[in-house]
Motif scaffolding. Structure first.
Motif, PDB file in Angstrom:
ATOM      1  N   SER A  25      -7.461  -1.630   6.335  1.00  0.00           N
ATOM      2  CA  SER A  25      -8.101  -0.369   5.933  1.00  0.00           C
ATOM      3  C   SER A  25      -9.628  -0.500   5.859  1.00  0.00           C
ATOM      4  O   SER A  25     -10.333   0.499   5.814  1.00  0.00           O
ATOM      5  N   VAL A  76      -4.324  -3.751   3.420  1.00  0.00           N
ATOM      6  CA  VAL A  76      -5.578  -3.470   2.717  1.00  0.00           C
ATOM      7  C   VAL A  76      -6.757  -4.033   3.520  1.00  0.00           C
ATOM      8  O   VAL A  76      -7.829  -3.427   3.551  1.00  0.00           O
ATOM      9  N   TYR A  81     -10.737  -1.610  -2.846  1.00  0.00           N
ATOM     10  CA  TYR A  81      -9.664  -0.960  -2.107  1.00  0.00           C
ATOM     11  C   TYR A  81      -8.388  -1.671  -2.514  1.00  0.00           C
ATOM     12  O   TYR A  81      -8.306  -2.902  -2.397  1.00  0.00           O
ATOM     13  N   LEU A  96      -3.346   3.903  -0.837  1.00  0.00           N
ATOM     14  CA  LEU A  96      -4.590   3.125  -0.852  1.00  0.00           C
ATOM     15  C   LEU A  96      -5.493   3.721  -1.918  1.00  0.00           C
ATOM     16  O   LEU A  96      -5.792   4.916  -1.896  1.00  0.00           O
ATOM     17  N   VAL A 124      -4.053  -1.536  -2.233  1.00  0.00           N
ATOM     18  CA  VAL A 124      -2.889  -0.910  -1.613  1.00  0.00           C
ATOM     19  C   VAL A 124      -1.683  -1.175  -2.502  1.00  0.00           C
ATOM     20  O   VAL A 124      -1.480  -2.299  -2.962  1.00  0.00           O
TER      21      VAL A 124
END
Lengths: 286, 218
Positions: free
Chosen positions: A284, A281, A266, A222, A268
């Motif tokens: 997260s 993602v 963010y 990540l 991934v």
């Protein structure tokens, strides 16, 4: 046969109320023919009943205004019900969708429901509002962004020893990266924390934090970065997952999925399929 | 969305609303007599119908919806106004008081009726709501459900949550108090003359004593 008054008196009210069985009705009627006092008593009971009914219903007939108020209240309740079931459905949809993330955490009982959500998630998403907002915000594609994605994927492909392993120390990467960094809790999806590093993105003279996890023998990375500097959405394909816009693409056999929230990106990178990366993602962020 | 919503039928919504609204008059009549206040009665009816709509899955099709709605209304009333349930019947003493109706003579009973119709004399009719409002709640509810709503003893026992024998006793005692009150009024109006109470075991219904007891019990 004439029944004594005292015995029939107990039957007079149920008689007036129509609650006596046939044989008792015959008994009372036979008695009434002979007894004026009981006959008067039945008549008075009937008069009382009729007058009560009239007095009570006349006084409290519902006004048109009240009837409208009730209809409004019921219609509002119908809307609330619809909203409640929408929320329940939304909550059901909010579960992780890809089955491989569900199996480690959800009992078999939940699986059917989640599968339904999964099936439905695969259909074209109806949330056009989100997709429209995604489409309108696409700036020009730049070569450097492609380079950054390449950097992410290259970094992901390498097996490096992380700079920081202790999760509570990860936030110390913030000055390096320029955005807040925290370790999202992904154990519930079966992901194991491995550690964090700083990734230089040379072309843009920027840095991103990379948080690495392992999942069932797969590596999951990540990246957390300043998304105003790296608008990944310019080069990736928009998609809606759990009502969030997600930008998805693939490079060199790896899938990459990115979201942006309050100026922080963010992304991934995994060797899982792109739907699973998109799910991760979004997870997260929560 | 289709997949999940198919698990919850909600096509009955409009049907329920249409049928429930037909009982608005009955609900309001009972609510008004129980609360003795038209504003509170309207609130009580609204709460009842909203609750009923939420619980409509529990209604058994083919049964009496009016009785079902009245049960919700009664429970709502008890919960809101009488946390401890309906006020206990205050008339102490034996429920075994004779069921005999021979409290006045046949001629007096006849004088209280309107010869033109099946009803009380108009002057007594004017008194009737007031007399009803003075009844203890348990009696008042039983009388309203039986005489105004014309429900069966069985339905009343379901609504009030008591055995049929208790329904009959409450009805009898409620009506006896009503008749005694109306008789007092008729006496005051000179419609009927005073007379000794007949029947050796029959206690005269003494409303003044009853009210005094009732006041003391509050």
């Amino acid at each position: 046969m004439t029944v004594p008054c005292r015995r029939s008196a107990a039957l007079l009210e149920p008689f007036t109320d129509g609650e006596l069985p046939t044989d008792k009705v015959v008994e009372v009627e036979t008695h009434l023919a002979d007894c004026s006092c009981c006959r008067e008593s039945v008549e008075l009971n009937r008069a009382l009943k009729a007058s009560l009914k009239r007095a009570v219903t006349e006084e409290s007939a519902p006004s048109d205004e009240f009837a409208r108020r009730i209809q409004r209240a019921l219609a509002a309740e119908g809307k609330r019900e619809a909203a409640r079931s929408e929320r329940r459905e939304a909550a059901d949809r909010g579960r992780p969708l890809a089955w491989r993330f569900i199996v480690p955490v959800a009992a078999a009982a939940g699986a059917t429901l989640a599968w339904g959500a999964f099936e439905q998630q695969n259909k074209p998403q109806a949330d056009e509002r989100v997709l429209t907002s995604m489409a309108t915000s696409t700036p020009g594609v730049t070569a450097s962004l492609d380079e950054m994605i390449d950097e992410f994927v290259s970094h992901h492909a390498e097996s490096q020893t992380p700079d920081v392993v202790e999760p509570s120390l990860v936030r110390k990467l913030e000055p390096e990266v320029g955005v807040p960094v925290r370790v999202p809790s992904l154990q519930q999806y079966g992901l194991r924390w491995e550690g964090a590093s700083v990734v230089p993105v040379r072309q843009l003279n920027q840095r991103a934090a990379s948080l690495r996890y392992s999942f069932d023998g797969h590596r999951v990375t990540l990246y957390v970065y300043n998304s105003t500097q790296f608008p990944l959405r310019a080069t990736l394909e928009p998609r809606v997952v759990r009502n969030m816009p997600v930008y998805v693409g693939s490079r060199r056999g790896y899938s990459i999925a990115a979201v942006e929230k309050r100026g922080v990106g963010y992304a991934v990178a995994t060797d899982l399929d792109d739907r699973e990366s998109a799910e991760l993602v979004v997870a997260s962020l929560h | 969305m289709k997949f999940l919503s198919s698990l919850r039928p909600r096509s009955d919504e409009g049907d329920f609303e249409r049928e429930a609204v037909q009982h608005l008059g009955a609900l309001l009549a009972v609510a008004t007599r129980m609360t003795r206040n038209s504003t509170e009665a309207e609130d009580l009816v609204q709460d009842t119908l909203v609750k009923a709509m939420r619980a409509r899955g529990q209604f058994e099709a083919g049964t009496n919806m009016r009785a079902w709605l009245l049960r919700i209304l009664t429970n709502t009333f008890i919960n809101r106004y009488r946390r401890g349930g309906l006020e206990r019947a205050i008339l102490e003493g034996p429920d075994a008081d004779p069921l005999a109706d021979g409290w006045v003579s046949a001629s007096t009973m006849s004088a209280m009726r309107d010869p033109e119709s099946v009803a009380l004399r108009p002057v007594l009719e004017a008194e009737i709501r007031e007399a009803l409002d003075e009844l203890p709640e348990e009696f008042r509810l039983a009388v309203v459900l039986a005489d105004v709503e014309e429900l069966s003893y069985r339905e009343i026992s379901d609504i009030m949550g008591c055995p049929i024998g208790t329904v009959m006793s409450r009805l009898h005692r409620g009506r006896r108090l009503l008749k005694a009150r109306l008789y007092e009024h008729a006496l005051g109006m000179g419609i009927v003359g005073p007379e000794p109470v007949v029947g050796e075991a029959e206690e005269p219904v003494n409303l003044a004593a009853y009210r005094a007891k009732r006041g003391a019990a509050r």
